[in-house]
Design a protein around this motif. Structure first.
Motif, mmCIF file in Angstrom:
data_model
loop_
_atom_site.group_PDB
_atom_site.id
_atom_site.type_symbol
_atom_site.label_atom_id
_atom_site.label_comp_id
_atom_site.label_asym_id
_atom_site.label_seq_id
_atom_site.Cartn_x
_atom_site.Cartn_y
_atom_site.Cartn_z
ATOM 1 N N TYR A 264 0.729 -1.093 -0.293
ATOM 2 C CA TYR A 264 -0.041 -0.041 0.100
ATOM 3 C C TYR A 264 0.830 1.249 -0.060
ATOM 4 O O TYR A 264 0.534 2.438 -0.672
ATOM 5 C CB TYR A 264 -0.899 -0.044 1.131
ATOM 6 C CG TYR A 264 -2.029 1.077 1.271
ATOM 7 C CD1 TYR A 264 -3.314 0.753 0.479
ATOM 8 C CD2 TYR A 264 -1.777 2.198 1.589
ATOM 9 C CE1 TYR A 264 -4.236 1.631 0.464
ATOM 10 C CE2 TYR A 264 -2.803 3.172 1.800
ATOM 11 C CZ TYR A 264 -4.225 2.792 1.305
ATOM 12 O OH TYR A 264 -4.997 3.761 1.260
ATOM 13 N N SER A 265 1.967 1.174 0.785
ATOM 14 C CA SER A 265 2.962 2.271 0.842
ATOM 15 C C SER A 265 4.261 1.634 1.067
ATOM 16 O O SER A 265 4.166 0.461 1.685
ATOM 17 C CB SER A 265 2.468 3.564 1.651
ATOM 18 O OG SER A 265 3.628 4.545 1.115
ATOM 19 N N PHE A 266 5.306 2.541 0.958
ATOM 20 C CA PHE A 266 6.762 1.843 1.554
ATOM 21 C C PHE A 266 7.763 2.935 1.546
ATOM 22 O O PHE A 266 7.441 4.060 1.222
ATOM 23 C CB PHE A 266 7.235 0.716 0.441
ATOM 24 C CG PHE A 266 7.626 1.270 -0.925
ATOM 25 C CD1 PHE A 266 6.603 1.563 -1.755
ATOM 26 C CD2 PHE A 266 8.758 1.637 -0.870
ATOM 27 C CE1 PHE A 266 7.151 2.271 -3.111
ATOM 28 C CE2 PHE A 266 9.395 2.288 -2.355
ATOM 29 C CZ PHE A 266 8.500 2.551 -3.196
ATOM 30 N N GLY A 284 7.617 -1.869 4.462
ATOM 31 C CA GLY A 284 6.520 -1.715 3.553
ATOM 32 C C GLY A 284 5.133 -1.339 4.708
ATOM 33 O O GLY A 284 5.138 -1.980 5.875
ATOM 34 N N LEU A 285 3.965 -1.058 3.954
ATOM 35 C CA LEU A 285 2.694 -1.033 4.645
ATOM 36 C C LEU A 285 1.908 -1.730 3.846
ATOM 37 O O LEU A 285 1.692 -1.373 2.532
ATOM 38 C CB LEU A 285 2.203 0.545 4.549
ATOM 39 C CG LEU A 285 0.720 0.540 5.113
ATOM 40 C CD1 LEU A 285 0.505 0.206 6.513
ATOM 41 C CD2 LEU A 285 0.534 2.176 5.158
ATOM 42 N N VAL A 295 2.710 -3.018 9.011
ATOM 43 C CA VAL A 295 3.948 -2.516 8.752
ATOM 44 C C VAL A 295 4.864 -3.676 9.096
ATOM 45 O O VAL A 295 4.865 -4.130 9.910
ATOM 46 C CB VAL A 295 4.368 -1.216 9.670
ATOM 47 C CG1 VAL A 295 5.634 -0.753 9.523
ATOM 48 C CG2 VAL A 295 3.467 -0.253 9.060
#
Lengths: 332, 393
Positions: A264-266, A284-285, A295
């Protein structure tokens, strides 16, 4: 590490692993049929000439993922090659030299870690495939979950050749430069010393455990990635809380996540560098398929990480007290 | 929501600070005492006039030690606010509430630390003991993974924002270059006469991708104090009164401390929306009434989020809003004229409030012409706070 061959290994990067070789059989329909049946691939263009014609192909084609299969020399072929090599033992090809040097460094175990293929055009029955390989990278010594070792990537280029392709190594090396390039494969291995951990790295910071989050760390020690689950309304939540934000209930249990999800995000952490970690450090998320986010560390090449990438959790025991989910590419 | 009764009836009458440095060479308490004394002097009152003190719960300097050091005598109001830099404007709200309620006549808000030469926030939380309490357990989610610093906590949200909005590292650089341009003409700024270019921003090393070094604010030793009283008393004091038109705190749905990664999306700061709604309702004004803004800039990405949450532009459009010199002095919305925390000093947002006071008084070094109203925000990524300050009219 018993010996350090960093300089000798660096000299091998860019060298051919040995002379080009040719697969035992040309691309052929019986082998294609065996393959698609084993794989459960129902695409008719691999087996039905009429279906292939309909989509504009001249004949059936081989599934692209068979690329390496056409270059394999089989049990017999391997033995023949080895026995030939035995007769000229003074010739140590670069690939053999790399493996020997890595053995001497104490990295006696091997595991394949990645395989990436690129297909330039479909292959048709009757075509003969030749391969030439180079050692593309040999990494510095890395600490991994398996032990300390080095990664090595070999790049193989696949060519279509005809009956005039020479038999002798030197002739092949020259002839392949004018052959038609049809595909590429990068194959990455880890040569490692099993169980050997880098001695200088202190353990990771300890998580604070309360009655609210204890299930999570205990679950990981048992090899399970657990998510809190409200027994009143069914809503999942992470990180842990004593109550459900959706309905206010304090009653909960846990469900086991399958560990599949997407990035999802990082971030990639560079500074400050804390001795318990290796840098650059990708984190990472992850949006788990079950619906919660987490996380976690990523065991991925930093340059390959992208939002939306599919990943899968692996649970690593970092020490006796701490296990954590580490996410790897779902494709590997 | 009814109007906050203190709004428009309370004022900032004194500001005081130490120098901003990388090594103050004296204790944090000494810095606090110096700043409080300077603010009291600036207000034209005596230490014995002060009956209230407000600071951050993360401040290490007891209000009673400052009171004893300056001979303040009795105190009738003392309060501390949590959530790091998110407390900054909240201290002013607490003071205004106490003054309006008649609990204290003069309240001093302060923040003092040796954040560069002593305990550096940027060094990470890895040394914190794993105590069995909720605050420690919150960090447990991130410490073993290596997500240890404020930069990393912001970066994990910002990567998603950049991905979804199309904003780029150069857009973040626009904020850094602007702040450093303003700091370059502010003699109190650490980065006085040291502007940066976009090329330097892009070439600065990674701290936590997607944040470069120059996306991160500096670390600072120093102290800032601010005196609050009623508007009526303010009119009898030497400084031009700076009216507290609105002061608000906000915590959003799904709020967490720096790591609100589990909300529907990571594209906003809902807590700043809670603050903005109160600021505009209470002051009876809106974004278009603001002549300038002091936006909390510990890391560049959240400046873009704040422009959106405060209503200066629509969601995802901050990257376009910041172009064309709009945030420069002479532009439509001059921002961080002191240089912000990227350029002047990292004083947990308190130096930004002081700059807003100088702007309303009309004697800032980088003064915005004909300024009447200014909005100020506090730390982002945490429960936060904000102010609207205005001229007396």
């Amino acid at each position: 590490m018993t010996q350090d061959h960093s300089h000798s290994l660096a000299e091998l990067v860019g060298q051919s692993t040995g002379p080009p070789w040719v697969g035992l059989d040309p691309v052929n329909e019986p082998m294609i049929r065996h393959w698609v049946e084993a794989m459960g691939d129902a695409n008719p263009i691999y087996v039905d000439a009429g279906a292939a014609l309909e989509v504009g192909l001249e004949s059936v084609i081989a599934p692209p993922t068979m690329l390496q299969a056409w270059s394999m020399v089989g049990l017999t072929g391997t033995l023949e090659r080895d026995s030939q090599r035995g007769q000229v033992k003074e010739i140590e090809h670069p690939n053999d030299r790399m493996m020997r040097l890595l053995d001497e460094e104490g990295f006696t175990s091997v595991v394949a870690t990645n395989c990436e293929q690129e297909y330039l055009r479909p292959l048709k029955p009757g075509e003969r495939i030749a391969v030439s390989s180079v050692i593309e990278t040999i990494s510095d010594v890395k600490k991994t979950g398996l032990g300390v070792g080095r990664f090595s990537t070999t790049r193989s280029d696949f060519y279509v050749v005809d009956d005039s392709f020479p038999e002798d190594p030197e002739g092949r090396t020259n002839a392949i430069t004018s052959a038609e390039h049809v595909g590429t494969m990068r194959f990455r291995i880890l040569k490692f010393a099993p169980g050997a951990q880098a001695p200088t790295m202190p353990p990771r910071p300890r998580p604070a455990i309360t009655q609210d989050n204890e299930y999570f760390y205990e679950g990981l020690k048992a090899g399970k990635l657990l998510i809190q689950h409200c027994t009143e309304c069914g809503t999942l939540r992470h990180p842990s809380l004593p109550g459900c934000g959706a309905c206010g209930s304090l009653e909960w249990d846990t469900v086991e996540s399958a560990g599949a999800g997407e990035i999802y995000s990082f971030v990639v952490v560079h500074y400050p560098q804390v001795p318990s970690f290796e840098y650059p450090l990708p984190i990472g998320l992850i949006a788990l398929d079950e619906g919660t986010r987490i996380v976690a560390n990523l065991d991925l090449d930093v340059d390959s990480i992208a939002i939306g990438m599919r990943v899968q959790a692996r649970i690593d025991k970092l020490d006796d007290e701490l296990s954590l989910p580490i996410f790897i590419s779902a494709a590997s | 929501m009814s109007a906050h009764s203190f709004a428009g009836n309370t004022a900032i009458v004194g500001i005081g600070a130490t120098e901003f440095s990388k090594n103050s060479g004296r204790s944090e308490l000494r810095l606090a005492v110096e700043a409080v004394k300077a603010a009291i002097d600036d207000a034209g009152i005596q230490p014995s006039d002060v009956s209230g003190m407000v600071t951050f719960s993360s401040d290490t300097n007891p209000d009673v030690d400052i009171a004893r050091s300056l001979g303040m005598g009795e105190l009738t109001f003392f309060s501390r606010i949590h959530y790091g830099g998110g407390a900054a404007c909240g201290t002013i709200q607490q003071a205004a509430l106490a003054v309006e309620a008649g609990v204290a006549d003069y309240v001093v808000c302060y923040r003092a630390f040796n954040e560069r030469s002593g305990n550096r926030f940027g060094a990470g939380v890895q040394g914190r003991p794993p105590l069995a309490n909720a605050e420690s357990a919150h960090l447990a989610t991130y410490m073993p993974v290596g997500l240890l610093t404020p930069a990393s906590w912001v970066a994990l949200a910002a990567q998603r924002y950049l991905h979804m909005t199309g904003a780029t590292s150069e857009d973040l650089g626009t904020i850094a270059v602007l702040d450093r341009k303003h700091a370059a003409t502010n003699p109190k700024a650490w980065f006085y006469e040291q502007p940066i270019t976009m090329e330097e921003h892009q070439a600065s090393r990674w701290i936590v991708e997607p944040l470069h070094l120059l996306d991160c604010c500096q670390e600072t030793d120093g102290a800032q104090a601010i005196v609050v009283t009623s508007k009526e008393r303010a009119r009898d004091l030497p400084q031009r009164p700076v009216i507290i038109q609105a002061a608000a705190q906000g915590s959003g749905a799904g709020q967490d401390m720096m790591t609100s990664y589990y909300r529907d999306d990571l594209l906003g700061l809902p807590e700043m929306s809670v603050v903005a709604r109160q600021l505009w309702e209470t002051s009876g004004m809106g974004p278009s009434d603001m002549d300038a803004a002091i936006l909390y800039d510990h890391f560049t990405p959240y400046v873009l989020y704040q422009l959106e949450e405060l209503g200066f532009c629509a969601k995802g459009e901050a990257k376009d809003f910041i172009q064309g010199g709009r945030l420069e002095i002479g532009g439509e919305l001059p921002m961080n004229m002191h240089g912000g925390q990227l350029g002047e000093a990292y004083l947990h947002g308190m130096n930004g409030i002081a700059e807003a006071v100088r702007q309303v008084r009309g004697h800032a070094v980088n003064q915005v012409e004909s300024l009447e109203n200014i909005v100020v925000t506090a730390g982002t990524g945490v429960p936060t706070s904000g102010l609207v300050l205005s001229t007396d009219r």
